[in-house]
Write a protein that holds these residues in place. Structure first.
Motif, short mmCIF file in Angstrom:
data_model
loop_
_atom_site.label_atom_id
_atom_site.label_comp_id
_atom_site.label_asym_id
_atom_site.label_seq_id
_atom_site.Cartn_x
_atom_site.Cartn_y
_atom_site.Cartn_z
N MET A 1 77.38 50.53 39.44
CA MET A 1 76.11 50.25 38.62
C MET A 1 74.90 50.93 38.91
SD MET A 1 76.91 46.44 36.93
CE MET A 1 75.04 46.49 36.14
N GLY A 2 74.68 50.68 40.31
CA GLY A 2 73.27 51.19 41.00
C GLY A 2 73.51 52.76 40.99
N LEU A 3 74.48 53.15 41.36
CA LEU A 3 74.65 54.70 41.54
C LEU A 3 74.43 55.44 40.03
CD1 LEU A 3 77.77 55.15 43.80
CD2 LEU A 3 75.04 55.54 44.19
N THR A 4 75.07 54.57 38.97
CA THR A 4 74.99 55.12 37.55
C THR A 4 73.63 55.11 37.09
OG1 THR A 4 75.57 53.02 36.44
CG2 THR A 4 77.22 54.72 36.92
N VAL A 5 72.98 53.91 37.36
CA VAL A 5 71.55 54.01 37.00
C VAL A 5 70.69 55.12 37.51
CG1 VAL A 5 69.35 52.43 37.28
CG2 VAL A 5 71.74 51.48 36.69
N ALA A 6 70.85 55.32 38.94
CA ALA A 6 70.29 56.33 39.91
C ALA A 6 70.28 57.71 38.98
CB ALA A 6 70.71 56.24 41.14
N VAL A 7 71.61 58.02 38.70
CA VAL A 7 71.94 59.27 38.25
C VAL A 7 71.21 59.31 36.67
CG1 VAL A 7 73.83 60.92 37.13
CG2 VAL A 7 74.13 59.51 39.51
N LEU A 8 71.33 58.22 35.95
CA LEU A 8 70.74 58.21 34.74
C LEU A 8 69.28 58.47 34.65
CD1 LEU A 8 71.52 55.70 31.86
CD2 LEU A 8 69.35 56.04 32.36
N TRP A 9 68.53 57.99 35.70
CA TRP A 9 67.05 58.00 35.85
C TRP A 9 66.74 59.36 36.23
CZ3 TRP A 9 63.46 59.50 39.36
CH2 TRP A 9 62.02 59.18 39.12
N ALA A 10 67.70 60.19 37.22
CA ALA A 10 67.60 61.45 37.51
C ALA A 10 67.71 62.39 36.23
CB ALA A 10 68.42 61.96 38.51
#
Length: 310
Positions: free
Chosen positions: A100-109
């Motif tokens: 989840m943390g990785l997907t949020v970071a990618v979504l933000w980018a």
């Protein structure tokens, strides 16, 4: 997202389980609704761009994919009766939270890429440009608050058992998650809550453009609002005031202070912000001489009819 928001709403009615002090289906319902609004708004904003459309298409699809992964995990954990965020109870739960943390970071980018496209794109008029660009930049700042929630709290660090703790991170400040909370939002009434600036900031993406749309709708009934310059100044004031509101709620939350119980310093800051916005609105509505037409035609509206044609 809209379809699963309806499913979550049914879950709220038929499933009486409670998790961390809230109905277990409340979190997916709020997230599904939020992502539906987020996706619709980004799609409309991307439709305003002229160049970089292929980059925007890829960025938009990354937003779709990562948000879907996020919601599959959140919903799956609800079905299991487990918390999705901050969960390190088992290796499986911790892995899900890491994903989840990785997907949020990618979504933000990906949203940042869309923001860059919008910053460089020639838009219909300057008021539209301010509304869209201001909304997406403030939304990025609000989304970034979420990264702070994933960090261990001061209490968790002091306990010295981060390697074996079941929960790492929190949205509350100064109090444990799951305590007394406001109805509907679930925001803490006994301590600070980082979800407040997170929520307020992210929804600038919708609220600031909606404010401009309201000005355009009201323009035929209001002589001052027929002036594109007045609308531009009002949007500037609202965008800057909204950014100040996000900063104020963030500052309040970091001090462990509930939204509904502000101290004297918070009230003074809020009063100063309100006075500044009121003064800005008054100045924006004053009768002024017409502004000279810029030689750069793409930055000035040719006519009111061009606004929001997309």
């Amino acid at each position: 997202m809209a379809l699963w928001a309806l499913v979550s709403a049914v879950g709220l009615v038929v499933d009486d389980r409670v998790l961390v002090g809230a109905p277990i289906w409340a979190k997916p319902f709020k997230f599904f609704v939020s992502f539906a609004a987020y996706g619709l708004t980004l799609a409309w904003m991307l439709a305003q761009t002229i160049w970089g459309r292929r980059t925007g298409w890829w960025a938009g699809n990354v937003v779709v994919l990562t948000s879907l992964v996020e919601m599959v995990i959140i919903t799956g954990q609800v079905i299991r009766g487990k918390r999705s965020h901050f969960n390190a109870e088992t290796a499986f739960d911790e892995t899900l939270y890491t994903v989840m943390g990785l997907t949020v970071a990618v979504l933000w980018a990906a949203t940042l890429v869309i923001a860059v496209l919008l910053l460089r794109a020639p838009l219909a008029d300057r008021a539209t440009a301010w509304a869209i660009r201001g909304g997406v930049l403030i939304a990025l700042a609000g989304a970034a608050v979420g990264f702070l929630m994933a960090q261990p709290t001061a209490e968790q660090r002091a306990a010295g058992n981060l390697d074996t703790a079941d929960v790492i991170g929190a949205h509350s400040v100064g109090v444990p998650d799951g305590g007394p909370a406001m109805p509907l939002t679930g925001w803490s009434t006994t301590g600070g809550d980082l979800r407040i600036p997170h929520f307020v900031g992210m929804h600038a993406l919708q609220l600031i453009p909606l404010f401009l749309i309201a000005l355009v709708v009201l323009a035929p009934r209001s002589a001052p609002l027929r002036d594109a310059g007045v609308r531009l100044r009002l949007v500037r004031v609202v965008a800057l005031g909204y950014a100040g509101l996000v900063a104020l709620t963030f500052w309040q939350a970091l001090r462990g202070q509930p939204l509904v119980h502000p101290d004297a310093a918070t009230l003074m800051a809020a009063g100063a912000l309100l006075a500044a916005v009121a003064a800005g609105v008054w100045a924006a509505l004053r009768t002024t001489a017409p502004e000279p037409v810029s030689v750069h035609a793409e930055t000035e509206p040719a006519s009111d009819s061009k606004e929001f044609t997309a």
